[in-house]
Design a protein around this motif. Structure first.
Motif, short mmCIF file in Angstrom:
data_model
loop_
_atom_site.label_atom_id
_atom_site.label_comp_id
_atom_site.label_asym_id
_atom_site.label_seq_id
_atom_site.Cartn_x
_atom_site.Cartn_y
_atom_site.Cartn_z
N PHE A 194 0.85 -1.28 -0.21
CA PHE A 194 0.47 -0.06 -0.14
C PHE A 194 1.06 1.60 -0.31
CE2 PHE A 194 -2.28 -3.42 2.41
CZ PHE A 194 -3.69 -4.17 0.80
N GLY A 195 0.62 2.32 -1.20
CA GLY A 195 1.85 3.28 -1.57
C GLY A 195 3.09 3.33 -2.06
N ARG A 224 -0.61 1.81 8.69
CA ARG A 224 -1.16 2.75 8.75
C ARG A 224 -2.19 2.63 8.20
NH1 ARG A 224 0.89 8.44 10.75
NH2 ARG A 224 1.56 8.20 12.95
N SER A 225 -1.87 2.23 6.80
CA SER A 225 -2.78 1.59 5.18
C SER A 225 -3.40 0.44 5.59
CB SER A 225 -2.05 1.84 4.80
OG SER A 225 -1.49 3.36 3.92
N THR A 226 -2.53 -0.72 6.42
CA THR A 226 -2.98 -1.86 6.71
C THR A 226 -4.23 -1.47 7.71
OG1 THR A 226 -0.56 -2.55 6.68
CG2 THR A 226 -2.40 -3.91 6.84
N VAL A 260 -9.63 8.65 5.28
CA VAL A 260 -9.60 7.53 4.17
C VAL A 260 -8.67 6.96 3.19
CG1 VAL A 260 -11.10 6.06 2.25
CG2 VAL A 260 -12.30 7.76 3.37
N ASN A 261 -7.78 5.47 3.99
CA ASN A 261 -6.45 5.32 4.10
C ASN A 261 -6.23 3.97 3.12
OD1 ASN A 261 -3.75 4.69 3.93
ND2 ASN A 261 -3.41 5.63 6.03
N SER A 262 -6.34 4.36 1.86
CA SER A 262 -6.19 3.08 1.12
C SER A 262 -4.61 3.01 0.15
CB SER A 262 -7.41 3.06 -0.94
OG SER A 262 -6.77 4.29 -0.91
N GLY A 263 -3.52 4.02 1.03
CA GLY A 263 -2.04 3.53 0.77
C GLY A 263 -1.47 4.77 0.54
N ARG A 264 -1.48 5.64 0.83
CA ARG A 264 -0.24 6.99 0.97
C ARG A 264 -0.10 7.18 0.05
NH1 ARG A 264 -4.51 8.84 2.45
NH2 ARG A 264 -5.53 8.58 4.69
N LEU A 265 0.49 7.95 -0.79
CA LEU A 265 1.47 8.16 -2.00
C LEU A 265 2.85 7.87 -0.88
CD1 LEU A 265 1.22 8.28 -5.01
CD2 LEU A 265 1.93 10.58 -4.70
#
Ligand code: FAD
Lengths: 536, 65
Positions: A320-321, A372-374, A405-410
């Motif tokens: 993720f990310g 955190r995304s996980t 909403v955290n589906s992966g931070r760039l």
């Protein structure tokens, strides 16, 4: 299957080293021709350091892996000479949808961030990324640069010494011995180098399985990022759909830890899920299906004497990310200029310890972000799920909840706060360019700032005086004199001056800020150069 | 530094409390828990300030009390 996986890019050829009476010693050997090893080798060769890359294989890395490459990686690729072609081939996207349970909760349109030569990210298959780097190696070779890739050269044993590293390398024609003054281990997550040296790889944070499917759709499917939380077709888990070049779409289905991999991989189990995601009547072909396992961990230190670890061999994060290949390329960006100075005798070996410190900080940042995304995607407790669902429910109705909403931070570049190479901040300037930060790009009329900062120490002056060059202990810094008037969009002012009216920056060869003040003060900048090269 | 207000500050406290109970009327425990979670997030967004929010987390955890 895609034929790129079957095409040898650096077929085995016998090297004179294999017939040498005593082992030949090279300045630098890179183990592994993945994206990270190739980037390291090109960087060194461009700086005139002779480098040999050894890989047990002779092709691009097998299967479908990284697809998202970040702005910082593209900026580094520009310096390596491959940025343009990657961006041209890559897919740019700026829209997406977020689903929760059985419904769409919102859609978004990213406002393009202006004033950068490169986009915030592109989607590009990892094999194209690697292919472009190999092509660059060939180009450098044609121009006479000291760089070589040896396919089907498998490192089988390693001995470390004070002055060098000794390797035993296996080939189709039998083993040979070779030596390196410096060894860069880019041999991936299961790094044989790490194992052979008996080094740790600790800190497993979570374990998960993902089903990766690449599908080809000729239909006019939108080039958007779709993310599902807890969808009916993958209960309790997540799913992601993302476009790659050549009408290929990447689908990631999170499967959890306790699964039957063989069962999940069968087309009769995969296809119904894909139809639930894409729509019953959408036509597609499966190009690739596999299951990957992820862990979050890193080595304690990335330098062990004359062996330097970079990329997945040093750290592993969840997907993720998009941080794996991106952070690995940034490792090499940090390492190669330091190694060049040490090899040339212009900096103490101690400088290489700063590679470990700075990139361990970056790895920790990446692990924190992806964890955190996980935690958001797969809540670990009842309360965590309750809060996550509350965020998603609110996001359907109110803008304020969407940033949660955290589906992966760039992946964004790490600012090396607290690095021993930084000098104290002496400018009332913006946060984004404080010492340790990677310089943000800025437009300069028809051109951009970053290419002017590449590969050497620079004294960037903005409406300030300074000598055209200064030399301190063999290290030269050359001046780049700019004025806020050079950028009518005022990004240069916004990113480099803030409230100040003038500024002088010392910028490292990897485009990170070493020091800054509002005007040129010779002693301060001499000291800053010494600090930035590990001499103070 | 902005401080979290921990002295009486709610206009018409009894009315607010009655309103808080009334939005939960007819909800089962899971729905009520979800509503409370949403309420926390709505209020947190209104506050915004990270120092105040950090103090609020501590206050709710009865830290230092
Ligand atoms: C499904 C998936 C999706 C991903 N998505 C992203 C993404 O979007 N963005 C991103 O940045 N990252 C992503 N990643 C991570 C990315 O693929 C890795 O971080 C990246 O490949 C690491 O590169 P590397 O060069 O360190 O290692 P590798 O690519 O693993 O290369 C290691 C090399 O070492 C060689 N080697 C191994 N042992 C030996 C030996 N004994 N002798 C000689 N050679 C040896 C291997 O042949 C190989 O070529 C993803 C990964 C997966 C699996």
């Amino acid at each position: 299957m895609n034929k790129i996986f079957e095409t040898p890019l650096y077929a085995y050829q016998r090297s004179p080293d294999q017939d040498a009476a005593t082992p030949v010693r090279h300045k630098a050997i890179v183990v592994g021709a993945g994206p990270v090893g190739l980037a390291a080798a090109i960087d060194l060769a461009q700086q005139g350091i002779a480098v040999v890359v050894l890989d047990e294989n002779d092709k691009v890395s097998f299967g479908s892996r990284a697809i998202c490459f970040s702005q910082r990686t593209l900026e580094i690729a520009d310096r390596l000479g491959t940025g343009r072609q990657m961006v041209d081939k890559g897919v740019l996207w700026d829209a997406g949808k977020v689903y929760f349970d059985d419904r769409q909760v919102y859609e978004f349109n990213l406002q393009p961030d202006t004033g950068y030569a490169n986009p915030a990210f592109i989607n590009l298959q990892q094999y194209y990324f690697e292919d472009a780097l190999v092509a660059r190696v060939r180009e450098l070779q044609a121009a006479g640069a000291p760089i070589e890739i040896r396919g089907h050269n498998k490192v089988d044993a390693i001995g470390t010494h004070d002055t060098h590293v000794a390797l035993e390398v296996d080939t189709p024609e039998g083993p040979y011995n070779v030596e390196a003054e410096w060894l860069i281990a880019c041999d991936g997550a299961s790094s044989p180098t790490r194992r052979m040296l008996g080094l740790d790889f600790e800190g497993r944070v979570f374990e998960d399985n993902f089903l990766i499917a690449d599908v080809v759709m000729e239909a006019d499917f939108p080039s958007e990022r779709w993310f599902w939380f807890d969808p009916p077709f993958n209960r309790g888990q997540s799913a992601l759909l993302h476009k790659q070049p050549d009408n290929v779409w990447r689908i990631d289905l999170q499967l959890g830890w306790d699964i039957d991999k063989e069962h999940e991989k069968r087309p009769e189990n995969v296809i119904p899920r894909l139809k639930a995601m894409l729509g019953e009547d959408v036509e597609f072909d499966l190009e690739w299906v596999s299951i990957y396992t992820f862990q979050c961990r890193r080595m304690d230190r990335f330098r062990h004497g004359r062996v330097l670890f970079a990329g997945d061999s040093a750290h592993q994060v969840s997907p993720f990310g998009a941080r794996g290949a991106n952070s690995g390329v940034q490792d090499t960006d940090n390492l190669c200029w330091k190694l060049k100075l040490v090899i040339d005798g212009q900096a103490p070996e101690l400088l290489l310890d700063s590679y470990s410190h700075e990139r361990v900080q970056a790895a920790d940042e990446n692990i924190t972000n992806s964890t955190r995304s996980t935690d958001f995607i797969t809540p670990k407790s009842e309360m965590s799920r309750l809060l996550r669902d509350a965020v998603l429910d609110l996001s359907e109705h109110y803008d304020f909840a969407r940033p949660l909403v955290n589906s992966g931070r760039l992946s964004t570049p790490c600012t090396y706060t607290g690095s021993s190479l930084n000098s104290a901040d002496a400018l009332n300037g913006p946060e984004v360019t404080r010492p340790g930060a990677a310089c943000p790009d800025a437009p300069l009329g028809d051109e951009f700032l970053l290419p002017k900062l590449a590969g050497k120490f620079t004294l960037l002056t903005i409406d300030a005086d300074a000598p055209d060059r200064i030399e301190e202990g063999g290290i030269e810094a050359t001046r780049l004199a700019l004025s806020v008037k050079d950028d009518l969009t005022l990004e240069l002012k916004r990113r480099y001056l803030g409230g100040a009216t003038s500024a002088v920056y010392l910028i490292r060869p990897d485009q990170h800020v070493a020091a800054r003040r509002d005007n040129y003060e010779e002693n301060a900048f001499r000291q800053a150069i010494r600090r930035a090269t590990g001499k103070e | 530094m902005t401080d979290l207000i921990l002295t009486p500050n709610i206009d018409n406290a009894d009315d607010f409390y009655a309103g808080l109970l009334s939005v939960h009327e007819g909800l089962d425990p899971a729905q009520s828990d979800a509503l409370n979670a949403r309420l926390v997030l709505v209020l947190a967004n209104h506050i915004g300030n990270s120092e105040v929010l950090a103090q609020a987390l501590d206050a709710a955890a009865l830290k230092g009390r």
